[in-house]
Design an enzyme around this catalytic site. Structure first.
Site, PDB file in Angstrom:
ATOM      1  N   GLU A 103       0.879  -1.187  -0.007  1.00 39.42           N
ATOM      2  CA  GLU A 103       0.152   0.015   0.170  1.00 39.42           C
ATOM      3  C   GLU A 103       0.764   1.325  -0.097  1.00 39.42           C
ATOM      4  O   GLU A 103       1.844   1.404   0.759  1.00 39.42           O
ATOM      5  CB  GLU A 103      -0.886  -0.177   1.327  1.00 39.42           C
ATOM      6  CG  GLU A 103      -1.848   1.103   1.415  1.00 39.42           C
ATOM      7  CD  GLU A 103      -2.775   1.060   2.668  1.00 39.42           C
ATOM      8  OE1 GLU A 103      -3.361  -0.193   2.917  1.00 39.42           O
ATOM      9  OE2 GLU A 103      -3.224   2.077   3.188  1.00 39.42           O
ATOM     10  N   ASP A 105       0.472   5.419   0.707  1.00 41.61           N
ATOM     11  CA  ASP A 105      -0.692   6.328   1.371  1.00 41.61           C
ATOM     12  C   ASP A 105      -0.310   7.768   1.168  1.00 41.61           C
ATOM     13  O   ASP A 105       0.817   7.926   1.297  1.00 41.61           O
ATOM     14  CB  ASP A 105      -0.806   6.039   2.593  1.00 41.61           C
ATOM     15  CG  ASP A 105      -1.531   4.517   2.806  1.00 41.61           C
ATOM     16  OD1 ASP A 105      -2.248   3.930   2.182  1.00 41.61           O
ATOM     17  OD2 ASP A 105      -1.199   4.101   3.985  1.00 41.61           O
ATOM     18  N   GLU A 107      -2.190  10.710   2.908  1.00 36.76           N
ATOM     19  CA  GLU A 107      -3.460  10.999   3.776  1.00 36.76           C
ATOM     20  C   GLU A 107      -3.548  12.758   4.103  1.00 36.76           C
ATOM     21  O   GLU A 107      -2.441  12.920   4.744  1.00 36.76           O
ATOM     22  CB  GLU A 107      -3.310  10.193   4.876  1.00 36.76           C
ATOM     23  CG  GLU A 107      -3.690   8.605   4.492  1.00 36.76           C
ATOM     24  CD  GLU A 107      -3.570   7.739   5.940  1.00 36.76           C
ATOM     25  OE1 GLU A 107      -4.477   7.013   6.177  1.00 36.76           O
ATOM     26  OE2 GLU A 107      -2.638   7.908   6.939  1.00 36.76           O
TER      27      GLU A 107
END
Ligand SMILES: *[C@@H]1O[C@H](CO)[C@@H](O)[C@H](O)[C@H]1NC(C)=O
Ligand SMILES: *[C@@H]1O[C@H](CO)[C@@H](O)[C@H](O)[C@H]1NC(C)=O
Ligand SMILES: *[C@@H]1O[C@H](CO)[C@@H](O)[C@H](O)[C@H]1NC(C)=O
Ligand SMILES: *[C@@H]1O[C@H](CO)[C@@H](O)[C@H](O)[C@H]1NC(C)=O
Length: 287
Positions: A103, A105, A107
């Protein structure tokens, strides 16, 4: 006659490439579908942009229709304005596999009015994450759209904000550092309430009086090797995002990257001695 034929083929080729180039950026439904609370995702500008809505009933989320093995994904995002404390807007790549999951990310952690939005990045490779870094943005990301990009190739992963690299994660598999390269990833985005951790470690709670909260997305651009698909994804030679220009930061990008790290980095797991008894291998000098 032969020259004429070549000319026709050439012009056709130019035309076809032009049409393909015009195909980008795509509309929302061409590349994506909603995955959580479709009623909270509104298409605007004939589907070329969307509005995500967070209210007391629900947040929302969407995902790419296909998965990709390496490539470059970018979209322009305008974040929640004003008091956005306790909200998280995320844009990430995810292999969506249970155990050995990968993953990447982005954010965006909301904040009280006038206080800086924080961008947290994280990398899961072979099922292990915990590689958080945080950068305070040097502009107000709610005033206008800005371009957020993830480049993923055999050499490295680069997170960029408006062509300013904010994070580089090199492929050091040969030195025992896990690197995502065994499975394709989908592209996801969500907007949700996370006031137990998002803002000042959860001290700042969401102000529902300000709801509904809106974030906007446009200029969806996925350039990658779709899986399943025809292209040879495992090759580090045949796709443009593997080319020399994308194998290392150029001088300008390097200067920008240093500037961001020096002036805007507020947290780096590599420096967090209280968290790791043993320094993660990718944090060691010379890697
Ligand atoms: C976003 O950034 C990428 C890479 O930095 C660039 O190639 C792309 O054209 C940009 N997209 C837009 C819509 O400006
Ligand atoms: C919010 O603002 C505070 C005060 O300026 C700052 O310490 C913090 O890093 C900002 N970001 C988040 C996500 O809390
Ligand atoms: C894909 O590329 C790899 C590495 O260049 C090569 O070994 C493999 O044979 C190629 N596969 C196909 C189906 O072309
Ligand atoms: C492609 O991968 C091979 C084997 O992993 C490596 O030796 C070679 O240098 C790579 N080429 C490029 C252009 O990255």
């Amino acid at each position: 006659m032969a020259t004429f034929g070549v000319l026709i083929i050439l012009s056709l080729w130019v035309l076809v490439s032009a049409i393909c180039a015009w195909g980008r950026p795509a509309t929302f439904v061409q590349d994506f579908r909603s995955t959580w609370s479709e009623s909270h995702i509104k298409q605007i500008d004939q589907g070329r942009a969307i509005q995500l809505i967070l209210d007391q009933n629900s947040g929302c989320g969407f995902a790419s229709r296909r998965k990709y093995m390496f490539g470059r994904v970018s979209m322009k995002i305008k974040l929640i304005p004003g008091d956005s404390a306790g909200t998280v807007t995320a844009f990430y790549l995810n292999s969506d596999t249970d155990t050995i999951h990968d993953e990447l990310d982005f954010e965006f952690l909301g904040n009280r009015s006038g206080q800086p939005y924080t961008v947290q990045t994280n990398i899961y490779a072979h099922g292990k994450g915990g590689r958080e870094q945080r950068v305070n943005l040097w502009f107000d990301p709610a005033l206008d759209y800005h371009n957020y990009t993830i480049l993923w190739n055999h050499r490295h992963i680069v997170f960029s904000v408006d062509d300013f690299p904010i994070r580089v994660f090199k492929n050091n598999e040969d030195k025992g550092v896990p690197y995502p390269m065994m499975q394709p990833m989908g592209i996801y985005s969500t907007l949700w309430e996370a006031d137990n951790w998002a803002t000042r470690g959860g001290l700042e709670k969401i102000n529902w009086n300000k709801a509904p909260f809106y974030a906007y997305y446009k200029d969806f651009d996925i350039e990658g090797c779709a899986v399943p698909g025809a292209a040879n994804c495992s090759s580090n030679l045949s796709n443009w995002w593997e080319g020399p220009t994308y194998q290392a930061l150029n001088a300008i990008q390097n200067r920008r990257y240093k500037w961001v790290r020096l002036n805007h980095l507020i947290y780096d797991y590599c420096q967090d001695k209280s968290r790791f008894l043993v320094t993660p291998p990718e944090c060691l000098a010379g890697i």
